[in-house]
Design a protein around this motif. Structure first.
Motif, PDB file in Angstrom:
ATOM      1  N   GLU A  92      18.293   7.495  18.982  1.00  0.00           N
ATOM      2  CA  GLU A  92      18.377   6.074  18.618  1.00  0.00           C
ATOM      3  C   GLU A  92      17.031   5.544  18.114  1.00  0.00           C
ATOM      4  O   GLU A  92      16.978   4.735  17.185  1.00  0.00           O
ATOM      5  CB  GLU A  92      18.895   5.260  19.803  1.00  0.00           C
ATOM      6  CG  GLU A  92      20.377   5.537  20.068  1.00  0.00           C
ATOM      7  CD  GLU A  92      20.919   4.854  21.323  1.00  0.00           C
ATOM      8  OE1 GLU A  92      20.119   4.249  22.067  1.00  0.00           O
ATOM      9  OE2 GLU A  92      22.151   4.953  21.552  1.00  0.00           O
ATOM     10  N   GLN A  93      15.943   6.021  18.713  1.00  0.00           N
ATOM     11  CA  GLN A  93      14.612   5.633  18.230  1.00  0.00           C
ATOM     12  C   GLN A  93      14.379   6.165  16.810  1.00  0.00           C
ATOM     13  O   GLN A  93      13.762   5.486  15.979  1.00  0.00           O
ATOM     14  CB  GLN A  93      13.539   6.187  19.174  1.00  0.00           C
ATOM     15  CG  GLN A  93      13.447   5.468  20.506  1.00  0.00           C
ATOM     16  CD  GLN A  93      12.555   6.228  21.492  1.00  0.00           C
ATOM     17  OE1 GLN A  93      11.633   6.945  21.100  1.00  0.00           O
ATOM     18  NE2 GLN A  93      12.856   6.087  22.772  1.00  0.00           N
ATOM     19  N   ALA A  94      14.893   7.361  16.525  1.00  0.00           N
ATOM     20  CA  ALA A  94      14.746   7.932  15.185  1.00  0.00           C
ATOM     21  C   ALA A  94      15.518   7.107  14.158  1.00  0.00           C
ATOM     22  O   ALA A  94      15.019   6.857  13.050  1.00  0.00           O
ATOM     23  CB  ALA A  94      15.224   9.383  15.177  1.00  0.00           C
ATOM     24  N   ASP A  95      16.717   6.668  14.513  1.00  0.00           N
ATOM     25  CA  ASP A  95      17.500   5.809  13.609  1.00  0.00           C
ATOM     26  C   ASP A  95      16.696   4.566  13.237  1.00  0.00           C
ATOM     27  O   ASP A  95      16.652   4.156  12.070  1.00  0.00           O
ATOM     28  CB  ASP A  95      18.813   5.374  14.281  1.00  0.00           C
ATOM     29  CG  ASP A  95      19.827   6.498  14.396  1.00  0.00           C
ATOM     30  OD1 ASP A  95      19.584   7.588  13.836  1.00  0.00           O
ATOM     31  OD2 ASP A  95      20.867   6.288  15.041  1.00  0.00           O
ATOM     32  N   GLU A  96      16.068   3.999  14.241  1.00  0.00           N
ATOM     33  CA  GLU A  96      15.294   2.770  14.037  1.00  0.00           C
ATOM     34  C   GLU A  96      14.031   3.044  13.223  1.00  0.00           C
ATOM     35  O   GLU A  96      13.707   2.310  12.284  1.00  0.00           O
ATOM     36  CB  GLU A  96      14.928   2.166  15.401  1.00  0.00           C
ATOM     37  CG  GLU A  96      14.435   0.740  15.331  1.00  0.00           C
ATOM     38  CD  GLU A  96      14.238   0.141  16.719  1.00  0.00           C
ATOM     39  OE1 GLU A  96      13.289  -0.635  16.864  1.00  0.00           O
ATOM     40  OE2 GLU A  96      15.014   0.468  17.639  1.00  0.00           O
ATOM     41  N   GLU A  97      13.333   4.120  13.560  1.00  0.00           N
ATOM     42  CA  GLU A  97      12.081   4.471  12.878  1.00  0.00           C
ATOM     43  C   GLU A  97      12.319   4.784  11.403  1.00  0.00           C
ATOM     44  O   GLU A  97      11.549   4.365  10.531  1.00  0.00           O
ATOM     45  CB  GLU A  97      11.444   5.687  13.569  1.00  0.00           C
ATOM     46  CG  GLU A  97      10.223   6.253  12.897  1.00  0.00           C
ATOM     47  CD  GLU A  97       8.970   5.422  13.096  1.00  0.00           C
ATOM     48  OE1 GLU A  97       8.058   5.535  12.267  1.00  0.00           O
ATOM     49  OE2 GLU A  97       8.912   4.645  14.079  1.00  0.00           O
ATOM     50  N   LEU A  98      13.383   5.521  11.113  1.00  0.00           N
ATOM     51  CA  LEU A  98      13.640   6.003   9.747  1.00  0.00           C
ATOM     52  C   LEU A  98      14.462   5.028   8.918  1.00  0.00           C
ATOM     53  O   LEU A  98      14.612   5.210   7.712  1.00  0.00           O
ATOM     54  CB  LEU A  98      14.353   7.358   9.797  1.00  0.00           C
ATOM     55  CG  LEU A  98      13.647   8.476  10.573  1.00  0.00           C
ATOM     56  CD1 LEU A  98      14.478   9.735  10.578  1.00  0.00           C
ATOM     57  CD2 LEU A  98      12.266   8.747  10.003  1.00  0.00           C
ATOM     58  N   LYS A  99      15.038   4.014   9.599  1.00  0.00           N
ATOM     59  CA  LYS A  99      15.899   3.016   8.925  1.00  0.00           C
ATOM     60  C   LYS A  99      17.061   3.701   8.201  1.00  0.00           C
ATOM     61  O   LYS A  99      17.440   3.339   7.086  1.00  0.00           O
ATOM     62  CB  LYS A  99      15.073   2.158   7.953  1.00  0.00           C
ATOM     63  CG  LYS A  99      13.984   1.342   8.664  1.00  0.00           C
ATOM     64  CD  LYS A  99      13.133   0.562   7.709  1.00  0.00           C
ATOM     65  CE  LYS A  99      12.165  -0.377   8.441  1.00  0.00           C
ATOM     66  NZ  LYS A  99      11.313   0.305   9.430  1.00  0.00           N
ATOM     67  N   VAL A 100      17.606   4.708   8.870  1.00  0.00           N
ATOM     68  CA  VAL A 100      18.750   5.477   8.371  1.00  0.00           C
ATOM     69  C   VAL A 100      19.664   5.752   9.566  1.00  0.00           C
ATOM     70  O   VAL A 100      19.159   6.084  10.647  1.00  0.00           O
ATOM     71  CB  VAL A 100      18.290   6.831   7.763  1.00  0.00           C
ATOM     72  CG1 VAL A 100      19.478   7.719   7.431  1.00  0.00           C
ATOM     73  CG2 VAL A 100      17.445   6.620   6.521  1.00  0.00           C
ATOM     74  N   PRO A 101      20.996   5.624   9.411  1.00  0.00           N
ATOM     75  CA  PRO A 101      21.904   5.936  10.533  1.00  0.00           C
ATOM     76  C   PRO A 101      22.016   7.453  10.726  1.00  0.00           C
ATOM     77  O   PRO A 101      23.089   8.045  10.558  1.00  0.00           O
ATOM     78  CB  PRO A 101      23.225   5.310  10.101  1.00  0.00           C
ATOM     79  CG  PRO A 101      23.187   5.328   8.612  1.00  0.00           C
ATOM     80  CD  PRO A 101      21.740   5.162   8.231  1.00  0.00           C
ATOM     81  N   LEU A 102      20.900   8.055  11.098  1.00  0.00           N
ATOM     82  CA  LEU A 102      20.817   9.511  11.162  1.00  0.00           C
ATOM     83  C   LEU A 102      21.798  10.088  12.189  1.00  0.00           C
ATOM     84  O   LEU A 102      22.472  11.093  11.928  1.00  0.00           O
ATOM     85  CB  LEU A 102      19.386   9.917  11.520  1.00  0.00           C
ATOM     86  CG  LEU A 102      18.971  11.352  11.236  1.00  0.00           C
ATOM     87  CD1 LEU A 102      19.039  11.656   9.745  1.00  0.00           C
ATOM     88  CD2 LEU A 102      17.560  11.618  11.759  1.00  0.00           C
ATOM     89  N   THR A 103      21.887   9.442  13.357  1.00  0.00           N
ATOM     90  CA  THR A 103      22.783   9.936  14.407  1.00  0.00           C
ATOM     91  C   THR A 103      24.225   9.963  13.917  1.00  0.00           C
ATOM     92  O   THR A 103      24.945  10.950  14.129  1.00  0.00           O
ATOM     93  CB  THR A 103      22.655   9.054  15.662  1.00  0.00           C
ATOM     94  OG1 THR A 103      21.288   9.045  16.085  1.00  0.00           O
ATOM     95  CG2 THR A 103      23.514   9.582  16.795  1.00  0.00           C
ATOM     96  N   LYS A 104      24.648   8.915  13.240  1.00  0.00           N
ATOM     97  CA  LYS A 104      26.017   8.843  12.705  1.00  0.00           C
ATOM     98  C   LYS A 104      26.247   9.951  11.675  1.00  0.00           C
ATOM     99  O   LYS A 104      27.296  10.609  11.665  1.00  0.00           O
ATOM    100  CB  LYS A 104      26.252   7.469  12.078  1.00  0.00           C
ATOM    101  CG  LYS A 104      27.691   7.172  11.682  1.00  0.00           C
ATOM    102  CD  LYS A 104      27.837   5.700  11.295  1.00  0.00           C
ATOM    103  CE  LYS A 104      29.291   5.316  11.103  1.00  0.00           C
ATOM    104  NZ  LYS A 104      29.883   5.906   9.891  1.00  0.00           N
ATOM    105  N   LEU A 105      25.248  10.181  10.821  1.00  0.00           N
ATOM    106  CA  LEU A 105      25.360  11.255   9.825  1.00  0.00           C
ATOM    107  C   LEU A 105      25.487  12.613  10.507  1.00  0.00           C
ATOM    108  O   LEU A 105      26.273  13.461  10.082  1.00  0.00           O
ATOM    109  CB  LEU A 105      24.125  11.270   8.927  1.00  0.00           C
ATOM    110  CG  LEU A 105      24.121  10.392   7.686  1.00  0.00           C
ATOM    111  CD1 LEU A 105      22.778  10.515   6.971  1.00  0.00           C
ATOM    112  CD2 LEU A 105      25.253  10.772   6.747  1.00  0.00           C
ATOM    113  N   MET A 106      24.702  12.825  11.572  1.00  0.00           N
ATOM    114  CA  MET A 106      24.739  14.099  12.279  1.00  0.00           C
ATOM    115  C   MET A 106      26.090  14.334  12.952  1.00  0.00           C
ATOM    116  O   MET A 106      26.597  15.453  12.951  1.00  0.00           O
ATOM    117  CB  MET A 106      23.629  14.150  13.328  1.00  0.00           C
ATOM    118  CG  MET A 106      22.230  14.252  12.735  1.00  0.00           C
ATOM    119  SD  MET A 106      20.926  13.890  13.931  1.00  0.00           S
ATOM    120  CE  MET A 106      21.017  15.309  15.015  1.00  0.00           C
TER     121      MET A 106
END
Length: 313
Positions: free
Chosen positions: A34-48
């Motif tokens: 969740e911190q990565a999603d916020e840091e990168l400004k990309v819904p990375l977790t959802k993509l994964m």
């Protein structure tokens, strides 16, 4: 105490669903994602977790996704008091190795490889670059073919993975021509790779110049555990040397076979693939069949490794 080496997968290992079981099982994994999603400004977790696969496979998404997934597993191992005696990663995986070796912090590394992915994606016109895996031909024979290529076609050795498996990279026309010549020279197969650019070739030099600026703005420390660099296949801990090698890595071959050969010469009990997939474990077996390997990518494989590590210790 058992002595283990950690190796970290690179781009191509990403797959929809990666990390989901870990996220659902461990609060610290959920927090990091969740911190990565916020840091990168990309819904990375959802993509994964949900894809689509082609969106996850984009270089600027695949690179931070793979890194955060590996970094999360490293944090779970650290909590159990488990640290490697040496680390290495395949291309992008070198950044995960630097996280495990305390040279980079996970979120800073994720932001850095996101930028790296963007620069790699745009360094050369889409569709004009290519990579191909050459099977069944040794490095010298491949280099001889590449040395005979026309000067206006760039083709370089990109990944020296294991005996009989080497990847070439360059312009699409150059790779197509080299592929035919390599088959004539005795290659069993030459397989085009599904990638978006000529990675680890001279054509990535423009990306390396911009990337050096991003590196200067990233907090980098000396590594507390030796990281075997892709460029040299030698251990490095000095932060200035790490920085220089990461820039070179973009346009230099990944010497993974040499790294593994050096690992298996060490007094280690196992090589552990930390992150999604089993590609690197397969390469280990090509270098030394009897070397003990583990792959950690979900709660079950994590626990199996922890149980083995702690037995009789």
């Amino acid at each position: 105490m058992k002595r283990v080496a950690f190796v970290f997968p690179g781009q191509g290992s990403q797959e929809v669903g990666m990390g989901k079981a870990l996220y659902e099982t461990y609060d610290e994994v959920k927090d990091l994602f969740e911190q990565a999603d916020e840091e990168l400004k990309v819904p990375l977790t959802k993509l994964m977790f949900e894809g689509p696969q082609d969106e996850l496979t984009k270089t600027e998404h695949a690179q931070p996704a793979l890194l955060i997934n590996s970094a999360a597993i490293v944090s779970l191992l650290e909590k159990e008091g488990i640290e490697p005696v040496m680390t290495a990663g395949h291309s992008l995986g070198e950044y995960s190795a630097l996280v495990a070796s305390k040279a980079l912090k996970p979120l800073a590394a994720a932001a850095l490889v996101q930028k790296r992915g963007q620069l790699m994606e745009h360094a050369y016109p889409t569709g004009k670059g290519a990579m191909a895996a050459v099977l069944g031909l040794d490095q010298d024979a491949i280099q001889n073919v590449l040395d005979g290529m026309k000067d206006d076609e760039v083709v370089d050795l990109a990944n020296i993975n294991c005996p009989g498996q080497i990847v070439i990279s360059g312009s699409k026309e150059g790779v197509d021509q080299a592929s035919e010549q390599l088959k004539e020279a005795g290659a069993k197969r030459v397989l085009p790779l599904n990638v978006s650019g000529p990675f680890h070739s001279r054509l990535m030099k423009p990306a390396s110049e911009d990337f050096s600026e991003a590196l200067k703005n990233t907090e980098l420390s000396d590594a507390s555990i030796p990281v075997y660099a892709n460029v040299t296949a030698e251990p490095v801990t000095d932060k200035q040397m790490i920085e220089e090698l990461l820039i070179e890595q973009l346009y230099s071959p990944v010497r993974f076979q040499q790294i593994l050969e050096k690992f298996v010469e060490q007094d280690i009990d196992a090589i552990v693939e930390v992150g999604h997939g089993k590609v690197l474990s397969g390469l280990v077996r090509k270098v030394k069949r009897r070397m003990k390997t583990f792959q950690i990518q979900d709660p079950e494989t994590l626990q199996a490794f922890i149980d083995w590590y702690k037995e009789d210790s």
